[in-house]
Design an enzyme around this catalytic site. Structure first.
Site, PDB file in Angstrom:
ATOM      1  N   LYS A 177      27.897  94.144  48.588  1.00  0.00           N
ATOM      2  CA  LYS A 177      27.493  93.838  49.976  1.00  0.00           C
ATOM      3  C   LYS A 177      28.359  92.659  50.402  1.00  0.00           C
ATOM      4  CE  LYS A 177      25.437  91.735  52.835  1.00  0.00           C
ATOM      5  NZ  LYS A 177      26.133  91.124  53.993  1.00  0.00           N
ATOM      6  N   ALA A 179      30.146  89.873  52.941  1.00  0.00           N
ATOM      7  CA  ALA A 179      29.639  89.131  54.098  1.00  0.00           C
ATOM      8  C   ALA A 179      29.978  89.908  55.368  1.00  0.00           C
ATOM      9  CB  ALA A 179      30.269  87.744  54.145  1.00  0.00           C
ATOM     10  N   GLU A 252      24.959  81.888  42.503  1.00  0.00           N
ATOM     11  CA  GLU A 252      26.015  80.874  42.672  1.00  0.00           C
ATOM     12  C   GLU A 252      25.829  80.315  44.068  1.00  0.00           C
ATOM     13  OE1 GLU A 252      28.087  79.971  40.433  1.00  0.00           O
ATOM     14  OE2 GLU A 252      28.050  81.608  38.981  1.00  0.00           O
ATOM     15  N   CYS A 286      32.668  76.113  47.908  1.00  0.00           N
ATOM     16  CA  CYS A 286      31.457  75.633  47.240  1.00  0.00           C
ATOM     17  C   CYS A 286      31.761  74.487  46.289  1.00  0.00           C
ATOM     18  CB  CYS A 286      30.795  76.778  46.491  1.00  0.00           C
ATOM     19  SG  CYS A 286      31.922  77.610  45.383  1.00  0.00           S
ATOM     20  N   GLU A 387      25.315  69.949  52.336  1.00  0.00           N
ATOM     21  CA  GLU A 387      26.590  70.674  52.285  1.00  0.00           C
ATOM     22  C   GLU A 387      27.045  70.982  53.714  1.00  0.00           C
ATOM     23  OE1 GLU A 387      26.598  74.786  50.928  1.00  0.00           O
ATOM     24  OE2 GLU A 387      28.363  74.335  49.709  1.00  0.00           O
TER      25      GLU A 387
HETATM   26  P1  NAP Z   1      24.962  83.061  53.090  1.00  0.00           P
HETATM   27  O1  NAP Z   1      24.639  82.963  54.517  1.00  0.00           O
HETATM   28  O2  NAP Z   1      23.933  82.668  52.102  1.00  0.00           O
HETATM   29  O3  NAP Z   1      25.413  84.594  52.845  1.00  0.00           O
HETATM   30  C1  NAP Z   1      25.913  85.049  51.633  1.00  0.00           C
HETATM   31  C2  NAP Z   1      25.722  86.544  51.550  1.00  0.00           C
HETATM   32  O4  NAP Z   1      24.340  86.846  51.535  1.00  0.00           O
HETATM   33  C3  NAP Z   1      26.315  87.309  52.732  1.00  0.00           C
HETATM   34  O5  NAP Z   1      26.806  88.562  52.296  1.00  0.00           O
HETATM   35  C4  NAP Z   1      25.087  87.497  53.608  1.00  0.00           C
HETATM   36  O6  NAP Z   1      25.198  88.564  54.520  1.00  0.00           O
HETATM   37  C5  NAP Z   1      24.039  87.768  52.558  1.00  0.00           C
HETATM   38  N1  NAP Z   1      22.672  87.561  53.015  1.00  0.00           N
HETATM   39  C6  NAP Z   1      22.241  86.831  54.072  1.00  0.00           C
HETATM   40  N2  NAP Z   1      20.890  86.924  54.179  1.00  0.00           N
HETATM   41  C7  NAP Z   1      20.465  87.719  53.168  1.00  0.00           C
HETATM   42  C8  NAP Z   1      19.195  88.196  52.752  1.00  0.00           C
HETATM   43  N3  NAP Z   1      18.065  87.852  53.387  1.00  0.00           N
HETATM   44  N4  NAP Z   1      19.125  89.002  51.670  1.00  0.00           N
HETATM   45  C9  NAP Z   1      20.244  89.343  51.002  1.00  0.00           C
HETATM   46  N5  NAP Z   1      21.483  88.950  51.362  1.00  0.00           N
HETATM   47  C10 NAP Z   1      21.590  88.131  52.425  1.00  0.00           C
HETATM   48  O7  NAP Z   1      26.251  82.229  52.712  1.00  0.00           O
HETATM   49  P2  NAP Z   1      27.640  82.177  53.488  1.00  0.00           P
HETATM   50  O8  NAP Z   1      27.435  81.381  54.729  1.00  0.00           O
HETATM   51  O9  NAP Z   1      28.214  83.541  53.578  1.00  0.00           O
HETATM   52  O10 NAP Z   1      28.527  81.363  52.439  1.00  0.00           O
HETATM   53  C11 NAP Z   1      28.511  79.988  52.362  1.00  0.00           C
HETATM   54  C12 NAP Z   1      27.621  79.505  51.234  1.00  0.00           C
HETATM   55  O11 NAP Z   1      28.020  80.109  50.004  1.00  0.00           O
HETATM   56  C13 NAP Z   1      27.770  78.008  50.987  1.00  0.00           C
HETATM   57  O12 NAP Z   1      26.514  77.443  50.776  1.00  0.00           O
HETATM   58  C14 NAP Z   1      28.601  77.938  49.706  1.00  0.00           C
HETATM   59  O13 NAP Z   1      28.436  76.775  48.968  1.00  0.00           O
HETATM   60  C15 NAP Z   1      28.128  79.130  48.984  1.00  0.00           C
HETATM   61  N6  NAP Z   1      29.123  79.543  47.974  1.00  0.00           N
HETATM   62  C16 NAP Z   1      28.849  79.317  46.655  1.00  0.00           C
HETATM   63  C17 NAP Z   1      29.786  79.655  45.683  1.00  0.00           C
HETATM   64  C18 NAP Z   1      29.498  79.420  44.217  1.00  0.00           C
HETATM   65  O14 NAP Z   1      30.173  80.030  43.387  1.00  0.00           O
HETATM   66  N7  NAP Z   1      28.558  78.582  43.865  1.00  0.00           N
HETATM   67  C19 NAP Z   1      30.985  80.238  46.055  1.00  0.00           C
HETATM   68  C20 NAP Z   1      31.240  80.437  47.413  1.00  0.00           C
HETATM   69  C21 NAP Z   1      30.287  80.092  48.361  1.00  0.00           C
HETATM   70  P3  NAP Z   1      25.672  88.263  56.058  1.00  0.00           P
HETATM   71  O15 NAP Z   1      27.083  87.867  55.984  1.00  0.00           O
HETATM   72  O16 NAP Z   1      25.437  89.552  56.718  1.00  0.00           O
HETATM   73  O17 NAP Z   1      24.777  87.156  56.553  1.00  0.00           O
END
Ligand code: NAP
Length: 484
Positions: A177, A179, A252, A286, A387
């Site tokens: 899935k 983004a 993650e 991240c 963050e």
């Molecule tokens: P996000 O909003 O949490 O979304 C991540 C993924 O989850 C997207 O595919 C999103 O789909 C999906 N999602 C959203 N709501 C969901 C739900 N209720 N159930 C299941 N899936 C759902 O994060 P982001 O804004 O894309 O990415 C930024 C974040 O990722 C930051 O906090 C960053 O630190 C973190 N990150 C962590 C790592 C690591 O390895 N620790 C690496 C990279 C990024 P949609 O796009 O359709 O909303």
């Protein structure tokens, strides 16, 4: 780049329209133009894809294949990714707003990842255990079944590969899935995997919204494992959803990593590396070392050298080889970063530079924001705790090792970090004391495909990369064979 044709979902070896005909537009963050139209999956697509992936798991076409052959197919994926490096890099650069040079590096990382796990298919094996009963005890690492892999937009294909390659290496079938903003490279990977000889249905891609497709995957009883990378908030929700049927999850999540600079650090390396570690990918990383802690005696010198270099960073078109900082992913995300600048200003931190939005063409059409440096930051400020996920750094000062560790650990996150010192004893003491999943000494590098990657505290649990990732896509089966 050629115009991109309409992109269907990748389901069971086919490219198909969404069951309800849903489509979305995908944008180029550098200029706001529509880059492609993509099918938008809904609940019915989740259902048919999970059933297909489960059937493909049960028919054993992939997991039943001998491990060397499986490895060769993963290696072929790596080879094809390398062969298509330039076109994949252009695609990723345009879709995720990455400077082209950085995008090339990421695609190289994708190939390396598949190559690593191609070699791992026959190197992760069980044990024979000297149990006290009369007989033989042995273990197998069994695949789990259908794995849902939920990916964010900041490193779309790279993070996808960290999940897909170990999951496939263990014999699972997967549903990616991506983004909503960045589905194109994962769809390209589905085509490459088929061309490489991966059986149909072993790798599926469902672009669609997180709240419908993502959560339907997490709740589906035939999905046995969820690997999620994204924000801590959504990750917590996923853990709760997965609890209903005791589904395995690895998470993650976010970070607010500390970059600790002692007075004996080699600043000629440290300053450049510290810049890279926070402004790379426009800070949407991240592992970004967004808190820099500098020993008081060199604080002024560090700030001066750091800020001077920030002033030379080249914001620019993502297709320009010289560009160092690209746009943010969406106008909405830029607004969220700008709100943090209002908060930082109001909290009393001093903004030395940055926060400007280019208004003239061509950058004026993209989601650009110039890199920000804050000083006079104190550990309890929101800009030091939350963050921001943009090109913003807060520089704080400390006195001595103990205080450095205390400030570094004063965070709900614990993903990454760096320590800069020439004193090996101090480096080891600080490394051991830091509450973080990864830490680099005299370096900002967090990603090595051979080594485990992941966090502690609210940065999540479970590890990607390295042999450690294979544990998260398999389960022990313990067997006892009586000898009488
Ligand atoms: P996000 O909003 O949490 O979304 C991540 C993924 O989850 C997207 O595919 C999103 O789909 C999906 N999602 C959203 N709501 C969901 C739900 N209720 N159930 C299941 N899936 C759902 O994060 P982001 O804004 O894309 O990415 C930024 C974040 O990722 C930051 O906090 C960053 O630190 C973190 N990150 C962590 C790592 C690591 O390895 N620790 C690496 C990279 C990024 P949609 O796009 O359709 O909303």
């Amino acid at each position: 780049m050629e115009p991109i044709p309409f992109q269907g979902l990748a389901v069971d070896g086919n490219r198909v329209a969404a069951a309800d005909g849903g489509e979305i537009e995908i944008f180029d963050p550098a200029n706001g133009e529509v880059l492609a139209r993509v099918a938008q999956a809904g609940a019915a697509d989740v259902e048919r894809t999970v059933l297909a992936a489960r059937q493909r798991f049960e028919d054993r076409a992939w997991r039943g294949m001998n491990t060397r052959k499986r490895g060769r197919i993963l290696q072929r994926i790596a080879d094809l990714v390398r062969q298509e490096k330039e076109s994949l890099a252009r695609l990723e650069s345009r879709n995720a707003g990455k400077p082209i040079k950085a995008a090339r590096g990421e695609i190289a990382g994708v190939a390396n990842c598949f190559e690593f796990y191609a070699g791992a298919t026959n190197k992760f094996y069980g044990e024979t255990i000297p149990v006290s009963a009369h007989g033989t005890s042995l273990t197998f690492h069994e695949p789990l079944g259908v794995c849902a892999l939920i990916v964010p937009w900041n490193y779309p294909l790279l993070i996808t590969s960290w999940k897909v390659a170990p999951a496939l290496a263990m014999g699972n079938t997967v549903i990616i899935k991506p983004a909503s903003a960045t589905p194109l490279s994962a769809l390209a990977l589905a085509d490459i995997a088929l061309e490489a000889g991966l059986p149909a249905g072993a790798l599926n891609v469902l672009p669609g919204s997180g709240s419908t497709v993502g959560s339907a995957l997490v709740r589906h009883p035939a999905v046995r494992k969820v690997s999620f990378t994204g924000s801590t908030e959504i990750g917590a929700g996923i853990m709760k959803m997965a609890a209903d049927d005791i589904k395995r999850v690895s998470l993650e999540l976010g970070g607010k990593s500390a970059n600790i600079v002692f007075a004996d650090a080699d600043l000629s390396v440290c300053v450049e590396s510290s810049i890279f570690s926070v402004y790379d990918n426009a800070g949407q990383d991240c592992c970004a070392r967004s808190r820099i802690l500098v020993e008081r005696s060199i604080y002024d010198e560090f700030v001066e050298r750091f800020t001077a270099r920030v002033g030379t960073l080249k914001l620019g078109d993502t297709q320009d080889e010289a560009t160092e900082v690209g746009p943010l992913i969406t106008p909405q995300h830029r607004q969220s970063v700008q709100r943090y600048l209002e908060i930082g200003d109001a909290e009393g931190a001093r903004r030395l530079c940055g926060g400007e939005v280019p208004t003239e063409a061509p950058l004026g059409q993209g989601n650009y924001l110039s890199p920000v440096v804050y000083v006079n930051v104190t550990p309890d400020m929101r800009i030091a705790q939350e963050e921001i996920f943009g090109p913003v750094v807060g520089i704080q000062s400390f006195e001595g090792e103990e205080q450095a560790v205390q400030i570094a650990n004063n965070s709900k996150y614990g993903l990454s970090g760096s320590v800069w010192t020439r004193d090996i004893g101090r480096a080891l003491r600080v490394v051991r004391a830091m509450e973080t999943g990864m830490v680099s000494v005299n370096s900002s590098a967090s990603v090595h495909i051979e080594a485990p990657f992941g966090g502690v505290k609210q940065s999540g649990f479970g590890r990607e990369q390295g042999m450690a990732a294979l544990q998260h896509y398999s389960e022990y089966k313990s067997v006892f064979i009586a000898e009488e």
